[in-house]
Design a protein around this motif. Structure first.
Motif, mmCIF file in Angstrom:
data_model
loop_
_atom_site.group_PDB
_atom_site.id
_atom_site.type_symbol
_atom_site.label_atom_id
_atom_site.label_comp_id
_atom_site.label_asym_id
_atom_site.label_seq_id
_atom_site.Cartn_x
_atom_site.Cartn_y
_atom_site.Cartn_z
ATOM 1 N N PRO A 357 0.799 -1.232 0.000
ATOM 2 C CA PRO A 357 0.000 0.000 0.000
ATOM 3 C C PRO A 357 0.830 1.280 0.000
ATOM 4 O O PRO A 357 0.288 2.365 -0.254
ATOM 5 C CB PRO A 357 -0.828 -0.119 1.283
ATOM 6 C CG PRO A 357 -0.014 -1.018 2.173
ATOM 7 C CD PRO A 357 0.660 -1.989 1.257
ATOM 8 N N ARG A 358 2.122 1.189 0.260
ATOM 9 C CA ARG A 358 2.946 2.394 0.259
ATOM 10 C C ARG A 358 3.217 2.895 -1.156
ATOM 11 O O ARG A 358 3.580 4.059 -1.342
ATOM 12 C CB ARG A 358 4.274 2.129 0.963
ATOM 13 C CG ARG A 358 4.105 1.800 2.445
ATOM 14 C CD ARG A 358 5.446 1.589 3.122
ATOM 15 N NE ARG A 358 5.283 1.226 4.526
ATOM 16 C CZ ARG A 358 6.305 0.989 5.356
ATOM 17 N NH1 ARG A 358 7.541 1.089 4.909
ATOM 18 N NH2 ARG A 358 6.068 0.660 6.615
ATOM 19 N N ASP A 359 3.049 1.991 -2.120
ATOM 20 C CA ASP A 359 3.224 2.397 -3.520
ATOM 21 C C ASP A 359 1.872 2.892 -4.026
ATOM 22 O O ASP A 359 1.027 2.111 -4.463
ATOM 23 C CB ASP A 359 3.720 1.206 -4.343
ATOM 24 C CG ASP A 359 4.137 1.608 -5.755
ATOM 25 O OD1 ASP A 359 3.508 2.521 -6.325
ATOM 26 O OD2 ASP A 359 5.070 0.984 -6.296
ATOM 27 N N ARG A 360 1.651 4.192 -3.967
ATOM 28 C CA ARG A 360 0.354 4.758 -4.303
ATOM 29 C C ARG A 360 0.010 4.569 -5.776
ATOM 30 O O ARG A 360 -1.150 4.423 -6.135
ATOM 31 C CB ARG A 360 0.328 6.254 -3.963
ATOM 32 C CG ARG A 360 0.445 6.541 -2.484
ATOM 33 C CD ARG A 360 -0.559 5.738 -1.664
ATOM 34 N NE ARG A 360 -1.955 5.995 -2.049
ATOM 35 C CZ ARG A 360 -2.990 5.310 -1.588
ATOM 36 N NH1 ARG A 360 -2.802 4.287 -0.760
ATOM 37 N NH2 ARG A 360 -4.219 5.634 -1.959
ATOM 38 N N GLN A 361 1.006 4.561 -6.636
ATOM 39 C CA GLN A 361 0.722 4.346 -8.044
ATOM 40 C C GLN A 361 0.185 2.929 -8.277
ATOM 41 O O GLN A 361 -0.722 2.729 -9.092
ATOM 42 C CB GLN A 361 1.986 4.581 -8.881
ATOM 43 C CG GLN A 361 2.406 6.038 -8.957
ATOM 44 C CD GLN A 361 3.600 6.241 -9.868
ATOM 45 O OE1 GLN A 361 4.366 5.304 -10.120
ATOM 46 N NE2 GLN A 361 3.772 7.466 -10.369
ATOM 47 N N ALA A 362 0.760 1.975 -7.564
ATOM 48 C CA ALA A 362 0.276 0.596 -7.684
ATOM 49 C C ALA A 362 -1.158 0.502 -7.191
ATOM 50 O O ALA A 362 -2.000 -0.174 -7.810
ATOM 51 C CB ALA A 362 1.181 -0.346 -6.893
ATOM 52 N N VAL A 363 -1.477 1.167 -6.076
ATOM 53 C CA VAL A 363 -2.838 1.141 -5.543
ATOM 54 C C VAL A 363 -3.802 1.794 -6.521
ATOM 55 O O VAL A 363 -4.928 1.301 -6.732
ATOM 56 C CB VAL A 363 -2.888 1.845 -4.170
ATOM 57 C CG1 VAL A 363 -4.335 1.965 -3.682
ATOM 58 C CG2 VAL A 363 -2.050 1.085 -3.147
ATOM 59 N N ARG A 378 -15.363 3.230 -7.981
ATOM 60 C CA ARG A 378 -13.908 3.319 -7.935
ATOM 61 C C ARG A 378 -13.408 3.909 -6.622
ATOM 62 O O ARG A 378 -12.373 3.495 -6.089
ATOM 63 C CB ARG A 378 -13.427 4.157 -9.126
ATOM 64 C CG ARG A 378 -11.954 3.966 -9.452
ATOM 65 C CD ARG A 378 -11.125 5.157 -9.035
ATOM 66 N NE ARG A 378 -9.741 5.018 -9.433
ATOM 67 C CZ ARG A 378 -8.769 5.767 -8.926
ATOM 68 N NH1 ARG A 378 -9.028 6.710 -8.030
ATOM 69 N NH2 ARG A 378 -7.513 5.583 -9.310
ATOM 70 N N GLY A 379 -14.145 4.863 -6.071
ATOM 71 C CA GLY A 379 -13.753 5.452 -4.796
ATOM 72 C C GLY A 379 -13.753 4.432 -3.680
ATOM 73 O O GLY A 379 -12.855 4.417 -2.812
ATOM 74 N N LEU A 380 -14.769 3.556 -3.669
ATOM 75 C CA LEU A 380 -14.823 2.492 -2.663
ATOM 76 C C LEU A 380 -13.629 1.555 -2.813
ATOM 77 O O LEU A 380 -12.957 1.212 -1.825
ATOM 78 C CB LEU A 380 -16.124 1.704 -2.806
ATOM 79 C CG LEU A 380 -16.231 0.403 -1.991
ATOM 80 C CD1 LEU A 380 -16.263 0.708 -0.507
ATOM 81 C CD2 LEU A 380 -17.448 -0.397 -2.410
ATOM 82 N N VAL A 381 -13.338 1.159 -4.028
ATOM 83 C CA VAL A 381 -12.219 0.240 -4.260
ATOM 84 C C VAL A 381 -10.904 0.897 -3.860
ATOM 85 O O VAL A 381 -10.024 0.248 -3.275
ATOM 86 C CB VAL A 381 -12.189 -0.202 -5.735
ATOM 87 C CG1 VAL A 381 -10.985 -1.093 -6.008
ATOM 88 C CG2 VAL A 381 -13.471 -0.928 -6.112
ATOM 89 N N LEU A 382 -10.757 2.185 -4.130
ATOM 90 C CA LEU A 382 -9.530 2.882 -3.762
ATOM 91 C C LEU A 382 -9.366 2.916 -2.254
ATOM 92 O O LEU A 382 -8.261 2.710 -1.728
ATOM 93 C CB LEU A 382 -9.552 4.305 -4.340
ATOM 94 C CG LEU A 382 -8.321 5.179 -4.056
ATOM 95 C CD1 LEU A 382 -7.065 4.558 -4.664
ATOM 96 C CD2 LEU A 382 -8.528 6.596 -4.582
ATOM 97 N N ARG A 383 -10.474 3.177 -1.527
ATOM 98 C CA ARG A 383 -10.386 3.178 -0.061
ATOM 99 C C ARG A 383 -9.984 1.813 0.488
ATOM 100 O O ARG A 383 -9.374 1.726 1.557
ATOM 101 C CB ARG A 383 -11.737 3.591 0.541
ATOM 102 C CG ARG A 383 -12.091 5.052 0.323
ATOM 103 C CD ARG A 383 -13.225 5.502 1.226
ATOM 104 N NE ARG A 383 -14.455 4.736 1.006
ATOM 105 C CZ ARG A 383 -15.367 5.054 0.088
ATOM 106 N NH1 ARG A 383 -15.171 6.101 -0.715
ATOM 107 N NH2 ARG A 383 -16.471 4.328 -0.035
ATOM 108 N N MET A 384 -10.303 0.769 -0.233
ATOM 109 C CA MET A 384 -9.953 -0.583 0.203
ATOM 110 C C MET A 384 -8.603 -1.023 -0.345
ATOM 111 O O MET A 384 -8.216 -2.191 -0.193
ATOM 112 C CB MET A 384 -11.040 -1.568 -0.234
ATOM 113 C CG MET A 384 -12.417 -1.220 0.310
ATOM 114 S SD MET A 384 -13.676 -2.475 -0.065
ATOM 115 C CE MET A 384 -13.240 -3.752 1.100
ATOM 116 N N GLY A 385 -7.897 -0.108 -0.969
ATOM 117 C CA GLY A 385 -6.555 -0.414 -1.447
ATOM 118 C C GLY A 385 -6.523 -1.376 -2.619
ATOM 119 O O GLY A 385 -5.518 -2.079 -2.822
ATOM 120 N N GLY A 386 -7.613 -1.433 -3.403
ATOM 121 C CA GLY A 386 -7.654 -2.354 -4.534
ATOM 122 C C GLY A 386 -7.903 -3.795 -4.148
ATOM 123 O O GLY A 386 -7.787 -4.697 -4.984
#
Length: 562
Positions: A357-363, A378-386
């Motif tokens: 999760p530290r790699d924000r581009q990967a997330v 997409r916002g929900l998925v982003l909050r869950m870190g993918g």
């Protein structure tokens, strides 16, 4: 039995079918030290538990035989209860019997293009310790196709079927897939009040194999002899379970003179997990070889479920199943469409998960792709870190309609009773919906068709069994891939079919695919066949999948079949 009688570590022997002892070993090929149980002292005297050679239903005295003709099957009269020609006439010697004497009935069903006449036996075999004390009784239903002289064919294939749980009776496979009668269930809109009325099963497997449905102890009518915990600790465990089932199968074959028959194991879910272990135990301890194993929606390795949130593979194996649910709802489900999802899940998705999760581009990349594949915000998925779990996916996908999908089949939904709650506690649209009708159908089948009426409660699903089940040192360390590979390596004639529904989020198909891909070819890669079908955990609830799956199994058991 004294402690000194327990076999030393690594020692094995092949017990005869006559003694059929149920012994525990540590450090052997069937149970390594990593997976072995730590047996508490109070149950050491039970370690030699065995399935005694129980009597089969024979001609019974008038005093013990229920009078009256069996209820007709689908409007057609069945023959009077009697011992089929060629079946052993072994009279009961069971003392303190928990369940009634076995009942034998004759039936006939008329199906498209053929008429099947068969003999059904409902009964039980006891689990006993070395001193002859009955620990439990395992109930079963056997359907044997009649031949012209009214007897069974001693070399006809016979399949032994069990469901999973642990704690599930075999009714799901019996009335859902394989048996001569079928209760339609698992469809959108099914509920507890649906009529529990089975129909003749045009897709029964009885055409090409005799069928024996086994209810492990604590399920169906199978029960313990006492309320104590010693027998439960023994039999409600990984080792005690598969070894007791092996003893049961060995004894049933011997008592019915079916040792020469090709033998098949059919297990669903946890039943698929236990099937390779039962096969290994039959071969090594009971002297019985298995011709084939059919695993339906199995768990082959619990490692994927251990430390789920911290394991990248747990997210990898679940993503294609969620994508399959979305694709089906959009009318776009195909093997080709899922192939691209699988490639992403095991490729770029796994690589980004490993970055953390530290790699924000990967997330960001993961969130874009997962949202597109699942249809979630997409916002929900982003909050869950993918990383979206099945529960969140099933609720959020249908949140606008106030419905929740079933993890057993994501395409089947039910209303959410608390749509504003932070967590869904909605009843399962598949499993909970079919419990009442399937239980009622089995009770009616036992009483009206099979003429077997045990006292006490019939347990379709026993939650107590699941809660108290012993995996030894932890469920996450248990797997059956080693037994499966060992069986394939030892027997070049063994064939395996593993079947999954695309929309099953309980035992994701992609998990099994990744595991099977790691097996050697064993001379012919076609010996292990992965069947992927529309539907969920019980994909056979869908007509197309049930018909297609039956054709594959028939081809395995009878290669000459058209």
């Amino acid at each position: 039995m004294s402690q000194s009688e327990i076999k030393p570590e690594g020692q094995r022997h092949a017990s005869s079918l006559n003694s059929a002892s149920l012994s525990f070993y540590r450090g052997s090929s069937a149970s390594t030290s990593r997976c072995s149980m730590r047996i508490p002292p109070p149950i050491l005297p039970l370690l030699a538990a065995c399935l005694a050679a129980a009597p089969l239903p024979g001609d019974t005295d008038a005093a013990s035989q229920e009078t009256g003709s069996p209820v007709q099957a689908q409007g057609r009269p069945a023959a009077q209860e009697s011992r089929p020609q060629g079946q052993p006439d072994v009279r009961s010697s069971v003392q303190n019997q928990l369940l009634p004497q076995p009942s034998v009935t004759r039936h006939e069903i008329v199906l498209p293009g053929r008429t099947l006449r068969y003999t059904a036996t409902a009964g039980s075999l006891p689990v006993r310790d070395q001193d002859g004390r009955t620990l439990a009784e395992i109930a079963y239903i056997a359907y044997v196709l009649d031949h012209e002289n009214g007897s069974a064919a001693p070399r006809r294939p016979v399949s032994f079927a069990f469901n999973g749980g642990p704690g599930a009776a075999s009714a799901y496979l019996n009335l859902g897939l394989m048996g001569p009668r079928r209760l339609p269930f698992g469809r959108q809109g099914d509920g507890p009040s649906m009529p529990p009325v089975p129909i003749d099963n045009a897709e029964t497997w009885l055409d090409f194999t005799d069928l024996v449905f086994i209810d492990p102890v604590g399920t169906g009518y199978s029960r313990f002899a006492s309320s104590g915990d010693d027998a439960r600790r023994l039999l409600w465990s990984v080792e005690g379970d598969y070894r007791s089932l092996s003893r049961f199968i060995g004894n049933w074959l011997r008592l019915n003179d079916r040792l020469a028959s090709p033998k098949y194991l059919v297990g669903e879910s946890y039943g698929g997990f236990r099937a390779p272990k039962v096969a290994g135990e039959l071969q090594s301890a009971d002297g019985v070889g298995v011709s084939g194993i059919v695993m339906i929606s199995p768990v082959l390795d619990f490692t994927f479920q251990r430390d789920a949130r911290g394991s990248p593979l747990s997210w990898v194996v679940s993503l294609p199943g969620m994508a399959a649910v979305r694709l089906e709802r959009d009318g776009k489900l195909s093997r080709q469409a899922l192939a691209s999802v699988e490639a992403y899940a095991s490729g770029a998705y796994l690589a980004d998960l490993l970055k953390g999760p530290r790699d924000r581009q990967a997330v960001e990349r993961m969130s874009d792709q997962v949202a597109a594949l699942t249809g979630l915000d997409r916002g929900l998925v982003l909050r869950m870190g993918g990383k979206v779990d099945a529960g969140t996916f099933l609720r959020e996908l249908d949140r606008p309609s106030g419905r929740v999908g079933s993890p057993y089949d994501g395409a089947v939904t039910a209303f959410d009773p608390n749509p504003d709650a932070s967590r869904s506690r909605a009843p399962d649209a598949v499993l909970d919906a079919i419990t009442a009708p399937l239980t009622s159908a089995m009770l009616s089948h036992y009483a009206r068709d099979l003429k077997w009426r045990p006292e006490g409660r019939y347990m379709l699903l026993n939650e107590d069994t699941s809660r108290r089940w012993s995996y030894g040192q932890g469920r996450g360390d248990r797997e059956s891939m080693r037994e499966l590979g060992g069986a394939l390596a030892l027997d070049p004639g063994l064939k395996v079919i593993v079947a999954h529904g695309f929309a099953d989020l309980v035992t994701p198909y992609f998990e099994t695919k990744l595991l099977l891909d790691q097996l050697p070819t064993f001379g012919d890669s076609a010996r292990v066949k992965l069947e992927l079908l529309p539907g969920g955990h019980m994909f056979y609830s869908r007509d197309e999948s049930r018909i297609g799956f039956r054709a594959s199994v028939r081809q395995m058991m009878d290669p000459t079949a058209e």
